[in-house]
Design an enzyme around this catalytic site. Structure first.
Site, short mmCIF file in Angstrom:
data_model
loop_
_atom_site.label_atom_id
_atom_site.label_comp_id
_atom_site.label_asym_id
_atom_site.label_seq_id
_atom_site.Cartn_x
_atom_site.Cartn_y
_atom_site.Cartn_z
CB SER A 96 10.80 33.96 -23.24
OG SER A 96 12.02 34.62 -23.50
CG ASP A 325 18.30 29.50 -22.39
OD1 ASP A 325 18.76 30.64 -22.14
OD2 ASP A 325 17.08 29.23 -22.34
CG HIS A 328 15.14 31.95 -21.39
ND1 HIS A 328 15.69 31.78 -22.63
CD2 HIS A 328 14.10 32.80 -21.54
CE1 HIS A 328 15.02 32.50 -23.51
NE2 HIS A 328 14.06 33.13 -22.89
#
Ligand code: NAG
Ligand code: NAG
Ligand code: NAG
Ligand code: NAG
Ligand code: NAG
Ligand code: NAG
Ligand code: NAG
Length: 359
Positions: A96, A325, A328
């Protein structure tokens, strides 16, 4: 080391300063320029990374540029990039974070011309430039399957068919992998169980992450070096910034400024993975015959470690009780810089075309 060497070999027409410059070693310095795109000008930002849209209030994190210690890294120029890669195809291959990078480039490029999106693939075509950008999902880069309890079974000696079956279509392939290797896993070589990850619940001979990662990178790099004819870049492992708790225990990343170089230490595992990636790339170079493929390093680990302020944190478009998160990256955000590295690294090769006529 490799980055420098490659620049020396191919950067025949570059400015002299670039020859001596290690791009990976630097500081984040204040930058008045606006980001290359925003949530208003790019419709391709993944909602999970769209920090502005998700209500992140501060904007300071968008006003830093990467300054290598010994040179300047030119600002990304989308029309120059598209012009340079006219008629070419480029793929991001990985997890990702590879996708984050792909979408960062997509956003930067669509400021020049909107792209035609493939019906069901992550593939975009820029008609005026006959340029194609693809994102391929291959989180481990080696073959794997996953059982119902999310135990991964990795074949450390088999590169993932998700990319090997179409690698030849791409002139440029940007590979990356990292955090999926932290998962609970069983490791196979020649279809025989070799052992498993260190997780308590994995019932197999313990094999540490770095040995497993080394075998993975060796398999991947050998395949690329012997089967591919394009330009392969290895983007090294990124860095997460969970503080005040583990990733699944309320950890967060609410800083609003980068770290200075002197204040940051790359976590040991990430530093070791970075080293393995560079070593395996260097080993693979000895397998390259007649100059192809080109194997290049994008060593982003240190610059990523310096950006605790660049993650979505709570602005992640997920239920409040799901983990924050800090792995990311916000788009726009720090990894827009990776496109500058890609451009700067490709440029001497495509300029060299006039000299070598082989590309
Ligand atoms: C990547 O760059 C950082 C910063 O200069 C450096 O500390 C690290 O050793 C580099 N990694 C490799 C494998 O060259
Ligand atoms: C972009 O984010 C801002 C909040 O920072 C919001 O006001 C705006 O509506 C968003 N734009 C779009 C197109 O959703
Ligand atoms: C970007 O590249 C284009 C095309 O090569 C060039 O015309 C333009 O001047 C460049 N812009 C900047 C700001 O350097
Ligand atoms: C577009 O690029 C492809 C290679 O990616 C090439 O085969 C094709 O001829 C190009 N088309 C035009 C119109 O230049
Ligand atoms: C792989 O396993 C097969 C049997 O499943 C065996 O015949 C072969 O020798 C093994 N190859 C290697 C390289 O160990
Ligand atoms: C662990 O693996 C061994 C050998 O396959 C097996 O005999 C044993 O029952 C397993 N233990 C657990 C708790 O699954
Ligand atoms: C970040 O979170 C910590 C722990 O909740 C808090 O102590 C700190 O003040 C926060 N920092 C900022 C800049 O909001």
């Amino acid at each position: 080391m490799i980055g420098n060497l490659t620049l020396l070999l191919f950067c025949v027409t570059c400015q002299f300063t670039a020859l001596q410059c290690e791009l990976w070693r630097g500081e984040w310095v204040p930058d008045d320029n606006p980001p290359l795109y925003t949530n208003d000008t790019c419709k391709y930002i993944n909602p999970l990374r769209n920090c502005m849209q998700n209500g992140r209030p501060d904007r300071g994190y968008l006003h830093w540029r990467w300054k290598p210690l010994d040179c300047e890294l030119p600002r990304f120029n989308a029309s120059y990039f598209l012009e340079m890669l006219r008629g070419k195809t480029l793929a991001f291959i990985g997890d990702s974070i590879a996708r984050d990078h792909g979408e960062s480039l997509l956003c930067a490029l669509t400021q020049v011309e909107d792209a035609q999106q493939h019906e069901w693939m992550l593939r975009w075509f820029f008609p005026s430039y006959n340029f194609t950008l693809s994102i391929l999902w291959s989180p481990f880069l080696v073959q794997y399957s996953m059982d119902k309890d999310y135990l991964a079974m990795l074949h450390l000696d088999v590169p993932d068919r998700e990319w090997t079956n179409q690698l030849q279509e791409y002139d440029i392939a940007i590979f990356s992998t990292g955090y999926w290797h932290f998962r609970k896993s069983l490791y196979y070589v020649n279809n025989t169980l070799l052992g498993g990850s260190l997780h308590e619940e994995v019932n197999a001979t313990k094999i540490d992450l770095i040995s497993e990662f080394q075998m993975t990178m060796e398999t991947v790099m050998r395949h690329i070096a012997t089967q591919y004819r394009g330009i392969a870049m290895i983007r090294t492992v990124s860095v997460d910034h969970f503080e005040h708790g583990q990733w699944d225990g309320g950890g967060k990343c609410n800083r609003t400024h980068p770290y200075a170089r002197k204040d940051v230490t790359v976590p040991q595992k990430n530093a070791q993975m970075n080293k393995v990636q560079a070593e395996e790339l260097e080993k693979a170079m000895t397998l390259v015959t007649r100059g192809f493929p080109k194997l290049l390093l994008l060593n982003v680990t240190d610059s990523a470690a310096m950006r605790p302020d660049g993650h979505p944190d709570v602005y992640r478009n997920q239920p409040d009780n799901s983990p924050n998160d800090c792995l990311h990256w916000c788009l726009p955000g720090p990894i827009d810089m990776w496109n500058q590295l890609v451009l700067h690294t490709l440029e001497p090769i495509y300029r060299g075309k006039f000299l070598t006529a082989t590309l």
